[in-house]
Each structure stands twice: as C-alpha cells, then as structure tokens.
Design a protein around this motif. Structure first.
Motif, short mmCIF file in Angstrom:
data_model
loop_
_atom_site.label_atom_id
_atom_site.label_comp_id
_atom_site.label_asym_id
_atom_site.label_seq_id
_atom_site.Cartn_x
_atom_site.Cartn_y
_atom_site.Cartn_z
N GLY A 179 -8.32 1.23 8.25
CA GLY A 179 -8.79 -0.17 8.84
C GLY A 179 -8.55 -1.37 8.44
N LEU A 180 -8.63 -0.77 6.33
CA LEU A 180 -8.29 -1.99 5.93
C LEU A 180 -7.09 -1.85 5.97
CD1 LEU A 180 -8.77 -3.91 2.95
CD2 LEU A 180 -8.14 -1.80 2.10
N LEU A 181 -5.84 -1.72 5.87
CA LEU A 181 -4.02 -1.50 6.35
C LEU A 181 -4.55 -2.60 7.40
CD1 LEU A 181 -1.50 -1.67 6.56
CD2 LEU A 181 -2.00 0.61 7.37
N LEU A 182 -4.98 -2.50 8.61
CA LEU A 182 -5.10 -3.54 9.86
C LEU A 182 -5.65 -4.85 9.47
CD1 LEU A 182 -6.15 -0.87 12.53
CD2 LEU A 182 -3.48 -2.63 11.92
N ASP A 183 -6.53 -5.01 8.72
CA ASP A 183 -7.42 -5.86 8.97
C ASP A 183 -6.30 -7.15 7.58
OD1 ASP A 183 -9.40 -5.17 9.82
OD2 ASP A 183 -10.95 -4.78 8.05
N THR A 184 -5.90 -5.84 6.54
CA THR A 184 -5.29 -6.45 5.73
C THR A 184 -3.37 -7.21 6.40
OG1 THR A 184 -5.92 -5.28 3.85
CG2 THR A 184 -3.98 -6.97 3.43
N MET B 213 0.94 -1.21 -0.30
CA MET B 213 0.15 -0.20 -0.26
C MET B 213 1.06 1.69 0.32
SD MET B 213 -3.10 -1.19 2.38
CE MET B 213 -4.01 0.70 2.33
N SER B 214 0.78 2.33 -0.89
CA SER B 214 1.29 3.43 -0.36
C SER B 214 1.04 4.13 0.90
CB SER B 214 0.64 4.44 -1.82
OG SER B 214 -0.74 4.95 -1.36
N ALA B 215 1.74 5.11 1.40
CA ALA B 215 1.24 5.40 1.98
C ALA B 215 0.33 6.13 2.54
CB ALA B 215 2.79 6.93 3.32
N LYS B 216 -0.23 6.54 1.50
CA LYS B 216 -1.68 7.48 1.55
C LYS B 216 -2.80 6.69 2.08
CE LYS B 216 -3.83 11.03 -1.81
NZ LYS B 216 -3.96 11.98 -2.46
N GLU B 217 -2.94 5.51 0.91
CA GLU B 217 -3.76 4.32 1.13
C GLU B 217 -3.70 3.77 2.50
OE1 GLU B 217 -3.31 2.31 -3.51
OE2 GLU B 217 -1.80 1.84 -2.20
N ALA B 218 -2.71 3.88 3.38
CA ALA B 218 -2.73 3.57 4.67
C ALA B 218 -2.80 4.29 5.68
CB ALA B 218 -0.73 2.97 4.85
N LYS B 219 -2.63 5.50 5.61
CA LYS B 219 -3.21 6.58 6.32
C LYS B 219 -5.03 6.69 5.78
CE LYS B 219 -3.56 10.90 5.37
NZ LYS B 219 -3.31 12.48 5.05
N ASN B 220 -4.98 6.74 4.65
CA ASN B 220 -6.93 6.83 4.33
C ASN B 220 -7.61 6.13 4.45
OD1 ASN B 220 -5.96 9.74 3.99
ND2 ASN B 220 -6.54 9.09 1.33
N GLY B 221 -6.85 4.46 4.16
CA GLY B 221 -7.31 3.21 4.62
C GLY B 221 -6.70 2.38 5.78
N VAL C 272 9.05 1.35 2.96
CA VAL C 272 9.72 2.43 4.05
C VAL C 272 9.26 1.48 5.35
CG1 VAL C 272 9.87 4.97 3.25
CG2 VAL C 272 7.86 3.94 4.45
N ALA C 273 8.05 0.84 5.73
CA ALA C 273 7.70 -0.05 7.28
C ALA C 273 6.94 -1.19 6.33
CB ALA C 273 6.69 0.92 7.58
N VAL C 274 6.76 -1.88 7.51
CA VAL C 274 5.79 -3.13 7.13
C VAL C 274 5.48 -3.32 8.49
CG1 VAL C 274 5.74 -5.87 7.15
CG2 VAL C 274 7.68 -4.78 5.50
N VAL C 275 4.01 -3.86 8.22
CA VAL C 275 2.82 -3.89 8.94
C VAL C 275 2.41 -5.37 8.81
CG1 VAL C 275 0.73 -3.68 9.58
CG2 VAL C 275 1.85 -1.31 8.52
N LEU C 276 2.46 -5.80 10.53
CA LEU C 276 1.77 -7.73 10.27
C LEU C 276 1.02 -8.02 11.82
CD1 LEU C 276 5.40 -9.07 11.57
CD2 LEU C 276 4.88 -6.86 11.26
N SER C 277 0.72 -8.27 11.58
CA SER C 277 0.26 -8.38 13.10
C SER C 277 0.55 -9.10 14.17
CB SER C 277 -1.36 -10.30 12.48
OG SER C 277 0.02 -11.32 12.22
N GLU D 158 -2.06 -11.60 6.52
CA GLU D 158 -0.45 -10.87 5.59
C GLU D 158 0.55 -10.14 6.17
OE1 GLU D 158 -0.18 -10.92 1.19
OE2 GLU D 158 -2.84 -10.99 1.61
N PRO D 159 1.85 -10.00 6.00
CA PRO D 159 2.30 -8.44 6.49
C PRO D 159 2.26 -7.45 4.78
CG PRO D 159 3.83 -10.89 6.34
CD PRO D 159 2.51 -11.31 5.72
N VAL D 160 2.26 -6.69 5.11
CA VAL D 160 1.74 -5.10 4.53
C VAL D 160 3.29 -4.76 4.18
CG1 VAL D 160 0.54 -3.06 4.10
CG2 VAL D 160 -0.26 -5.18 4.84
N THR D 161 3.70 -4.33 2.90
CA THR D 161 4.73 -2.99 2.43
C THR D 161 3.88 -1.99 2.73
OG1 THR D 161 5.72 -4.96 1.53
CG2 THR D 161 6.62 -2.46 1.56
N ILE D 162 4.09 -0.98 3.08
CA ILE D 162 4.37 0.32 3.11
C ILE D 162 5.14 1.54 2.09
CG2 ILE D 162 3.28 2.38 3.86
CD1 ILE D 162 2.28 0.54 5.04
#
Length: 67
Positions: free
Chosen positions: A14-19, A4-12, A34-39, A23-27
């Motif tokens: 909840g979707l970022l957290l659900d995703t 996801m782009s940083a803008k998509e992560a910011k605007n979405g 620049v970052a990876v979000v994981l459970s 599975e891990p999400v690269t920002i």
C-alpha cells in the motif's frame, strides 16, 4: 526518486502504491535495481512521448528519403 527493497515493497505494498502515485519508486533486490513502479499518469506520459518521438522519426525519414 524513492527506493525500496523488494521485501519492503512486498510487505508495504500500500505504501509502495501511495508513494508511486507521487513519484517513481525503484525496487532493489540484493542491492540491484530490478524494477520501477510509477503512477498510471506518469506511464501514460511516457507512452505518449514515445509515440511522439516515433512520429518525429518517421516524418524525418520520409522527408529525407524522398528526392
């Protein structure tokens, strides 16, 4: 791994957290990762594995260092 782009992560956020729970999400920002979000479960597995590797290394050093 999803991306996801940083803008998509910011605007979405909840979707970022659900995703990230599935599975891990690269920002990416300006096209660079620049970052990876994981459970929390995935994070805890990584931390546990890191501890195991550290113990394995220490045991190896202890055995190799004694003669």
């Amino acid at each position: 791994m999803k991306t996801m782009s940083a803008k998509e992560a910011k605007n979405g956020f909840g979707l970022l957290l659900d995703t990230a729970r599935a599975e891990p999400v690269t920002i990416k920002k300006h096209g660079r990762s620049v970052a990876v979000v994981l459970s929390i479960e995935a994070y805890e597995r990584l931390v546990a594995r890191k501890r195991e590797i550290g113990r394995d290394r220490q045991v190896g050093e202890d055995e190799g260092g004694r003669q």
